[in-house]
Write a protein that holds these residues in place. Structure first.
Motif, PDB file in Angstrom:
ATOM      1  N   GLY A   1       0.862  -1.174   0.000  1.00  0.00           N
ATOM      2  CA  GLY A   1       0.000   0.000   0.000  1.00  0.00           C
ATOM      3  C   GLY A   1       0.896   1.220   0.000  1.00  0.00           C
ATOM      4  O   GLY A   1       2.116   1.088  -0.220  1.00  0.00           O
ATOM      5  N   TYR A   2       0.319   2.388   0.236  1.00  0.00           N
ATOM      6  CA  TYR A   2       1.119   3.617   0.251  1.00  0.00           C
ATOM      7  C   TYR A   2       0.642   4.569   1.344  1.00  0.00           C
ATOM      8  O   TYR A   2      -0.495   5.056   1.283  1.00  0.00           O
ATOM      9  CB  TYR A   2       1.038   4.330  -1.100  1.00  0.00           C
ATOM     10  CG  TYR A   2       1.758   3.595  -2.196  1.00  0.00           C
ATOM     11  CD1 TYR A   2       3.125   3.742  -2.381  1.00  0.00           C
ATOM     12  CD2 TYR A   2       1.060   2.722  -3.036  1.00  0.00           C
ATOM     13  CE1 TYR A   2       3.791   3.045  -3.377  1.00  0.00           C
ATOM     14  CE2 TYR A   2       1.713   2.014  -4.036  1.00  0.00           C
ATOM     15  CZ  TYR A   2       3.081   2.185  -4.200  1.00  0.00           C
ATOM     16  OH  TYR A   2       3.731   1.477  -5.181  1.00  0.00           O
ATOM     17  N   PRO A   3       1.492   4.867   2.325  1.00  0.00           N
ATOM     18  CA  PRO A   3       1.140   5.906   3.294  1.00  0.00           C
ATOM     19  C   PRO A   3       1.042   7.254   2.582  1.00  0.00           C
ATOM     20  O   PRO A   3       1.826   7.527   1.657  1.00  0.00           O
ATOM     21  CB  PRO A   3       2.325   5.895   4.273  1.00  0.00           C
ATOM     22  CG  PRO A   3       2.995   4.576   4.065  1.00  0.00           C
ATOM     23  CD  PRO A   3       2.762   4.214   2.633  1.00  0.00           C
ATOM     24  N   SER A   4       0.108   8.088   3.009  1.00  0.00           N
ATOM     25  CA  SER A   4      -0.103   9.369   2.334  1.00  0.00           C
ATOM     26  C   SER A   4       1.143  10.244   2.378  1.00  0.00           C
ATOM     27  O   SER A   4       1.460  10.939   1.415  1.00  0.00           O
ATOM     28  CB  SER A   4      -1.285  10.102   2.973  1.00  0.00           C
ATOM     29  OG  SER A   4      -1.015  10.397   4.328  1.00  0.00           O
TER      30      SER A   4
ATOM     31  N   GLU B   1       3.066  12.011  -0.751  1.00  0.00           N
ATOM     32  CA  GLU B   1       3.163  13.482  -0.810  1.00  0.00           C
ATOM     33  C   GLU B   1       4.609  13.925  -0.909  1.00  0.00           C
ATOM     34  O   GLU B   1       4.952  14.802  -1.700  1.00  0.00           O
ATOM     35  CB  GLU B   1       2.490  14.098   0.418  1.00  0.00           C
ATOM     36  CG  GLU B   1       2.000  15.528   0.205  1.00  0.00           C
ATOM     37  CD  GLU B   1       3.108  16.562   0.125  1.00  0.00           C
ATOM     38  OE1 GLU B   1       2.948  17.567  -0.591  1.00  0.00           O
ATOM     39  OE2 GLU B   1       4.145  16.378   0.789  1.00  0.00           O
TER      40      GLU B   1
ATOM     41  N   ALA C   1      -6.874  -2.076  -8.370  1.00  0.00           N
ATOM     42  CA  ALA C   1      -6.681  -2.155  -6.916  1.00  0.00           C
ATOM     43  C   ALA C   1      -5.788  -1.030  -6.400  1.00  0.00           C
ATOM     44  O   ALA C   1      -5.877  -0.650  -5.231  1.00  0.00           O
ATOM     45  CB  ALA C   1      -6.082  -3.506  -6.547  1.00  0.00           C
ATOM     46  N   PHE C   2      -4.953  -0.485  -7.247  1.00  0.00           N
ATOM     47  CA  PHE C   2      -4.019   0.565  -6.830  1.00  0.00           C
ATOM     48  C   PHE C   2      -4.369   1.929  -7.430  1.00  0.00           C
ATOM     49  O   PHE C   2      -3.644   2.891  -7.254  1.00  0.00           O
ATOM     50  CB  PHE C   2      -2.582   0.175  -7.221  1.00  0.00           C
ATOM     51  CG  PHE C   2      -1.968  -0.832  -6.285  1.00  0.00           C
ATOM     52  CD1 PHE C   2      -1.062  -0.433  -5.308  1.00  0.00           C
ATOM     53  CD2 PHE C   2      -2.318  -2.169  -6.345  1.00  0.00           C
ATOM     54  CE1 PHE C   2      -0.511  -1.355  -4.425  1.00  0.00           C
ATOM     55  CE2 PHE C   2      -1.779  -3.098  -5.469  1.00  0.00           C
ATOM     56  CZ  PHE C   2      -0.872  -2.692  -4.507  1.00  0.00           C
TER      57      PHE C   2
ATOM     58  N   ILE D   1      -6.522   4.073  -6.704  1.00  0.00           N
ATOM     59  CA  ILE D   1      -6.814   5.140  -5.741  1.00  0.00           C
ATOM     60  C   ILE D   1      -5.556   5.979  -5.456  1.00  0.00           C
ATOM     61  O   ILE D   1      -5.637   7.188  -5.212  1.00  0.00           O
ATOM     62  CB  ILE D   1      -7.406   4.552  -4.446  1.00  0.00           C
ATOM     63  CG1 ILE D   1      -8.060   5.653  -3.619  1.00  0.00           C
ATOM     64  CG2 ILE D   1      -6.358   3.793  -3.616  1.00  0.00           C
ATOM     65  CD1 ILE D   1      -9.029   5.128  -2.587  1.00  0.00           C
ATOM     66  N   TYR D   2      -4.392   5.340  -5.534  1.00  0.00           N
ATOM     67  CA  TYR D   2      -3.148   6.069  -5.263  1.00  0.00           C
ATOM     68  C   TYR D   2      -2.777   6.996  -6.419  1.00  0.00           C
ATOM     69  O   TYR D   2      -2.096   7.996  -6.217  1.00  0.00           O
ATOM     70  CB  TYR D   2      -2.012   5.085  -4.979  1.00  0.00           C
ATOM     71  CG  TYR D   2      -2.328   4.152  -3.834  1.00  0.00           C
ATOM     72  CD1 TYR D   2      -2.523   4.641  -2.547  1.00  0.00           C
ATOM     73  CD2 TYR D   2      -2.454   2.781  -4.044  1.00  0.00           C
ATOM     74  CE1 TYR D   2      -2.829   3.793  -1.498  1.00  0.00           C
ATOM     75  CE2 TYR D   2      -2.748   1.921  -3.001  1.00  0.00           C
ATOM     76  CZ  TYR D   2      -2.939   2.424  -1.729  1.00  0.00           C
ATOM     77  OH  TYR D   2      -3.247   1.586  -0.693  1.00  0.00           O
TER      78      TYR D   2
ATOM     79  N   ASP E   1      -4.535  10.003  -5.560  1.00  0.00           N
ATOM     80  CA  ASP E   1      -3.835  10.674  -4.460  1.00  0.00           C
ATOM     81  C   ASP E   1      -2.645  11.472  -4.989  1.00  0.00           C
ATOM     82  O   ASP E   1      -2.461  12.644  -4.636  1.00  0.00           O
ATOM     83  CB  ASP E   1      -3.325   9.652  -3.434  1.00  0.00           C
ATOM     84  CG  ASP E   1      -4.436   9.064  -2.585  1.00  0.00           C
ATOM     85  OD1 ASP E   1      -5.563   9.585  -2.635  1.00  0.00           O
ATOM     86  OD2 ASP E   1      -4.174   8.072  -1.872  1.00  0.00           O
TER      87      ASP E   1
ATOM     88  N   ALA F   1      -3.677  14.545  -6.747  1.00  0.00           N
ATOM     89  CA  ALA F   1      -4.108  15.579  -5.786  1.00  0.00           C
ATOM     90  C   ALA F   1      -2.903  16.264  -5.155  1.00  0.00           C
ATOM     91  O   ALA F   1      -2.890  17.487  -5.002  1.00  0.00           O
ATOM     92  CB  ALA F   1      -4.983  14.945  -4.708  1.00  0.00           C
ATOM     93  N   TYR F   2      -1.888  15.501  -4.810  1.00  0.00           N
ATOM     94  CA  TYR F   2      -0.688  16.110  -4.205  1.00  0.00           C
ATOM     95  C   TYR F   2       0.029  17.016  -5.204  1.00  0.00           C
ATOM     96  O   TYR F   2       0.497  18.090  -4.835  1.00  0.00           O
ATOM     97  CB  TYR F   2       0.276  15.020  -3.711  1.00  0.00           C
ATOM     98  CG  TYR F   2      -0.268  14.225  -2.560  1.00  0.00           C
ATOM     99  CD1 TYR F   2      -0.834  14.864  -1.451  1.00  0.00           C
ATOM    100  CD2 TYR F   2      -0.241  12.834  -2.572  1.00  0.00           C
ATOM    101  CE1 TYR F   2      -1.343  14.125  -0.397  1.00  0.00           C
ATOM    102  CE2 TYR F   2      -0.750  12.097  -1.518  1.00  0.00           C
ATOM    103  CZ  TYR F   2      -1.302  12.740  -0.440  1.00  0.00           C
ATOM    104  OH  TYR F   2      -1.822  12.016   0.597  1.00  0.00           O
TER     105      TYR F   2
END
Lengths: 296, 115
Positions: B62-65, B69, B97-98, B100-101, B104, B107-108
């Motif tokens: 997964g990926y921490p926000s 960023e 599955a990925f 969403i990142y 993210d 957005a960053y």
């Protein structure tokens, strides 16, 4: 702990009083005896491991579990799986599983750290897979866990004059699986100041006060609930505000709940109702417990 | 070399295979596999040697926000990129599955350039 919150918190409060204020464990020979305990939830078990970890650091020696033949077998097994007896001076206790509950709930060995060591979150997920089978939400659980330990490392021990008894940033983590309910749980706990206390430092207190119409005093449960709501409603916030949405993201994709118990407050977000329920208690939990629970 | 001109290939970076399966926090001081480490030791060197790069997100835990960023928002700050320049230099690939990142990261990048 969900069922008996006040009793569990009162136990930990008394244990801290005896340990650190009355120095009871230094003065006499003491052992760890939980023969009176009939049931323990994964969250409470993690808190227990954290508190004994701190106590042993304070004492500078390990404690012994005693009278284990009188302990409830399911409690003994949970604490053994958690690795509590490896932490104590009596690592061999519980190795032979005499459980009378057919191992309905399994728990992973707890981990402790003080940095954002995300690989440990990966290890936890591997351990959870071993007991629960393939996990279809693993990336969201991973994101939530790393976000929670990041918040702990950066914010939980932010009071310089307060004694915590553990290194700055210390977190504890475990996971569990209920085979009957097919419910997967992951939890992170810290011994820090609590989320309500750190909110002013993250610059959102004034916004929360507007939402809650708070006066100068505050309500811990409402503060945690509002922080959850604030995080969800402000998805375009810069970096700091993204922590809670990421912690809650798992619940956008899976049926379950996120529960945060921190300071004297408690808030639970339910993915079915999409509602946040909050409560404030008389005593502080002595840190922050973040718990995700989803149906597999 | 073709006709005296150096051809700069498009490099593919799979984060799980080429960096870490367990991306960590924001800064190197946070612990291993941080967003800062990925940006400085993987992204920027790759951009110095290639006109554009493809980042494959699949395969990690997964990926921490804060990782995303600092890696991608931090890259925009560091190289003073516009969103168009970012899109030209970096293509992000992900399965559903990925995906969403990918949102993210976008957005960053947008937040950083519009800040």
């Amino acid at each position: 702990m969900k069922r008996n919150h006040d009793e569990v918190v009162a136990f930990f409060s008394r244990l801290r009083q005896l340990s650190y204020n009355e120095d009871a464990f230094s003065k006499r020979r003491c052992g760890i005896d939980f023969s009176a305990l009939k049931r323990i939830s994964p969250g409470a078990a993690l808190m227990l491991a954290a508190e004994l970890y701190r106590l042993q650091k304070f004492l500078g020696r390990k404690l012994k579990a005693v009278r284990q033949h009188e302990w409830d077998q399911s409690v003994l097994r949970i604490l053994h799986e958690l690795g509590l007896f490896d932490l104590l001076e009596t690592p061999n206790i519980g190795r032979e599983d005499q459980s009378d509950d057919n191992g309905r709930v399994s728990i992973t060995k707890f981990m402790v750290g003080s940095m954002v060591t995300a690989d440990k979150c990966g290890v936890l997920l591997d351990s959870l897979s071993d007991i629960a089978g393939a996990i279809h939400a693993d990336n969201f659980i991973y994101d939530g866990l790393t976000e929670a330990i990041k918040n702990t490392v950066h914010h939980a021990y932010s009071e310089p004059d307060q004694w915590f008894g553990v290194p700055q940033g210390t977190w504890f983590m475990t996971g569990s699986y209920d085979r009957v309910d097919k419910r997967l749980t992951a939890a992170v706990f810290d011994l820090g100041v609590g989320i309500p206390h750190t909110l002013p430092r993250s610059g959102i207190l004034e916004h929360l006060r507007q939402i809650l119409s708070l006066g100068l005093g505050s309500d811990d449960g409402k503060m945690i609930a509002a922080a959850m709501e604030y995080g969800r409603s402000r998805i375009m916030l810069r970096e700091r505000g993204r922590g809670l949405p990421v912690i809650m993201r798992l619940l956008d994709h899976h049926q379950g709940y996120l529960r945060i118990v921190s300071g004297k407050g408690e808030a639970t977000y339910d993915s079915l109702t999409k509602q946040i329920k909050e409560t404030s208690h008389a005593e502080s939990v002595g840190g922050t417990l973040i718990e995700w629970s989803i149906k597999q | 070399m073709i006709g005296g001109m150096k051809i700069m290939a498009e490099k593919i970076i799979n984060i799980a295979a080429d960096f870490s399966r367990t991306p960590g926090g924001r800064y190197r001081t946070d612990g291993p596999a941080s967003g800062e480490e990925f940006r400085e030791s993987v992204l920027i060197p790759a951009l110095e040697e290639n006109n554009s790069i493809v980042i494959e997100l699949d395969g990690t835990r997964g990926y921490p926000s804060s990782f995303l960023e600092e890696a991608f928002g931090g890259l925009v700050r560091r190289l003073h990129l516009s969103p168009a320049e970012f899109a030209q230099k970096i293509k992000i690939k992900a399965s559903s599955a990925f995906n969403i990142y990918v949102q993210d990261i976008q957005a960053y990048v947008d937040q950083t350039t519009h800040a």
